[in-house]
Design a protein around this motif. Structure first.
Motif, PDB file in Angstrom:
ATOM      1  N   UNK A   1     -25.742   0.634  -9.201  1.00  0.00           N
ATOM      2  CA  UNK A   1     -24.560   0.871 -10.027  1.00  0.00           C
ATOM      3  C   UNK A   1     -24.650   2.312 -10.497  1.00  0.00           C
ATOM      4  N   UNK A   2     -23.555   3.054 -10.377  1.00  0.00           N
ATOM      5  CA  UNK A   2     -23.585   4.455 -10.785  1.00  0.00           C
ATOM      6  C   UNK A   2     -22.243   4.868 -11.360  1.00  0.00           C
ATOM      7  N   UNK A   3     -22.250   5.993 -12.047  1.00  0.00           N
ATOM      8  CA  UNK A   3     -21.039   6.520 -12.685  1.00  0.00           C
ATOM      9  C   UNK A   3     -20.949   8.000 -12.398  1.00  0.00           C
ATOM     10  N   UNK A   4     -19.759   8.416 -12.004  1.00  0.00           N
ATOM     11  CA  UNK A   4     -19.461   9.826 -11.820  1.00  0.00           C
ATOM     12  C   UNK A   4     -18.438  10.221 -12.881  1.00  0.00           C
ATOM     13  N   UNK A   5     -18.364  11.475 -13.272  1.00  0.00           N
ATOM     14  CA  UNK A   5     -17.457  11.874 -14.360  1.00  0.00           C
ATOM     15  C   UNK A   5     -15.997  11.495 -14.117  1.00  0.00           C
ATOM     16  N   UNK A   6     -15.550  11.455 -12.888  1.00  0.00           N
ATOM     17  CA  UNK A   6     -14.148  11.202 -12.575  1.00  0.00           C
ATOM     18  C   UNK A   6     -13.864   9.743 -12.198  1.00  0.00           C
ATOM     19  N   UNK A   7     -14.839   8.860 -12.322  1.00  0.00           N
ATOM     20  CA  UNK A   7     -14.630   7.485 -11.849  1.00  0.00           C
ATOM     21  C   UNK A   7     -15.163   6.463 -12.841  1.00  0.00           C
ATOM     22  N   UNK A   8     -14.725   5.211 -12.688  1.00  0.00           N
ATOM     23  CA  UNK A   8     -15.338   4.127 -13.466  1.00  0.00           C
ATOM     24  C   UNK A   8     -16.724   3.817 -12.889  1.00  0.00           C
ATOM     25  N   UNK A   9     -17.425   2.865 -13.491  1.00  0.00           N
ATOM     26  CA  UNK A   9     -18.710   2.424 -12.947  1.00  0.00           C
ATOM     27  C   UNK A   9     -18.477   1.836 -11.567  1.00  0.00           C
ATOM     28  N   UNK A  10     -19.240   2.282 -10.595  1.00  0.00           N
ATOM     29  CA  UNK A  10     -19.100   1.813  -9.216  1.00  0.00           C
ATOM     30  C   UNK A  10     -20.376   1.114  -8.772  1.00  0.00           C
ATOM     31  N   UNK A  11     -20.184   0.057  -7.993  1.00  0.00           N
ATOM     32  CA  UNK A  11     -21.317  -0.674  -7.424  1.00  0.00           C
ATOM     33  C   UNK A  11     -21.336  -0.448  -5.927  1.00  0.00           C
ATOM     34  N   UNK A  12     -22.491  -0.073  -5.421  1.00  0.00           N
ATOM     35  CA  UNK A  12     -22.705  -0.017  -3.974  1.00  0.00           C
ATOM     36  C   UNK A  12     -23.192  -1.404  -3.583  1.00  0.00           C
ATOM     37  N   UNK A  13     -22.418  -2.118  -2.743  1.00  0.00           N
ATOM     38  CA  UNK A  13     -22.771  -3.492  -2.382  1.00  0.00           C
ATOM     39  C   UNK A  13     -22.815  -3.661  -0.873  1.00  0.00           C
ATOM     40  N   UNK A  14     -23.574  -4.681  -0.457  1.00  0.00           N
ATOM     41  CA  UNK A  14     -23.656  -5.079   0.952  1.00  0.00           C
ATOM     42  C   UNK A  14     -23.331  -6.560   1.049  1.00  0.00           C
ATOM     43  N   UNK A  15     -22.681  -6.897   2.145  1.00  0.00           N
ATOM     44  CA  UNK A  15     -22.408  -8.290   2.494  1.00  0.00           C
ATOM     45  C   UNK A  15     -22.882  -8.488   3.927  1.00  0.00           C
ATOM     46  N   UNK A  16     -22.919  -9.712   4.428  1.00  0.00           N
ATOM     47  CA  UNK A  16     -23.297  -9.918   5.834  1.00  0.00           C
ATOM     48  C   UNK A  16     -22.326  -9.255   6.817  1.00  0.00           C
ATOM     49  N   UNK A  17     -21.132  -8.857   6.338  1.00  0.00           N
ATOM     50  CA  UNK A  17     -20.128  -8.288   7.244  1.00  0.00           C
ATOM     51  C   UNK A  17     -19.711  -6.873   6.851  1.00  0.00           C
ATOM     52  N   UNK A  18     -20.552  -6.178   6.093  1.00  0.00           N
ATOM     53  CA  UNK A  18     -20.273  -4.780   5.760  1.00  0.00           C
ATOM     54  C   UNK A  18     -20.600  -4.459   4.319  1.00  0.00           C
TER      55      UNK A  18
END
Length: 131
Positions: A8-25
């Motif tokens: 989970x990360x935050x950049x100054x211009x964005x909301x909190x973002x989650x980098x996620x993986x699933x079995x299909x991408x």
């Protein structure tokens, strides 16, 4: 749906973002859970906060089966589109149901077909929950 949270990360211009993986991408989308969430498996509900307009942010899928991947400035979700009697739609995303608002009625014949949605990553949200 069960996803693997990478970070989970935050950049100054964005909301909190989650980098996620699933079995299909995998991809990065808005995270509506604990900002200090540790990497691991989480059950999540997906939401889309953008009206769906056929030909603008929705089109027939290339291939079949669920999919998620980053686009140029968006996230691409692939699922089966089911239209409701009250004028809304549901994207069946590997057994998870994502309720969609339609800007206009889609063309005839798309009910039950595989579609791809092109949505800004800040307009797709993941809400983790406990079973």
């Amino acid at each position: 749906m069960l996803v693997e949270l990478v970070k989970v990360s935050k950049f100054p211009w964005s909301p909190w973002l989650a980098q996620v993986r699933t079995p299909f991408g995998g991809t990065a989308v808005r995270w509506c859970g604990d900002q200090a969430a540790k990497p691991g498996e989480y059950h999540v509900e997906w939401t889309v906060d953008e009206d769906i307009a056929w030909g603008r942010n929705a089109k027939p899928a290339v291939g079949v089966g669920p999919g998620v991947r980053p686009g140029e400035h968006c996230v691409v979700l692939r699922g089966r589109l089911d239209l409701t009697v009250d004028g809304a739609a549901v994207l069946d995303f590997d057994g998870s149901q994502i309720l969609l608002d339609l800007a206009d009625p889609p063309p005839e014949g798309v009910d039950g077909t595989w579609v791809e949605l092109f949505i800004e990553r800040e307009k797709i949200a993941l809400y983790p929950y406990e079973l």
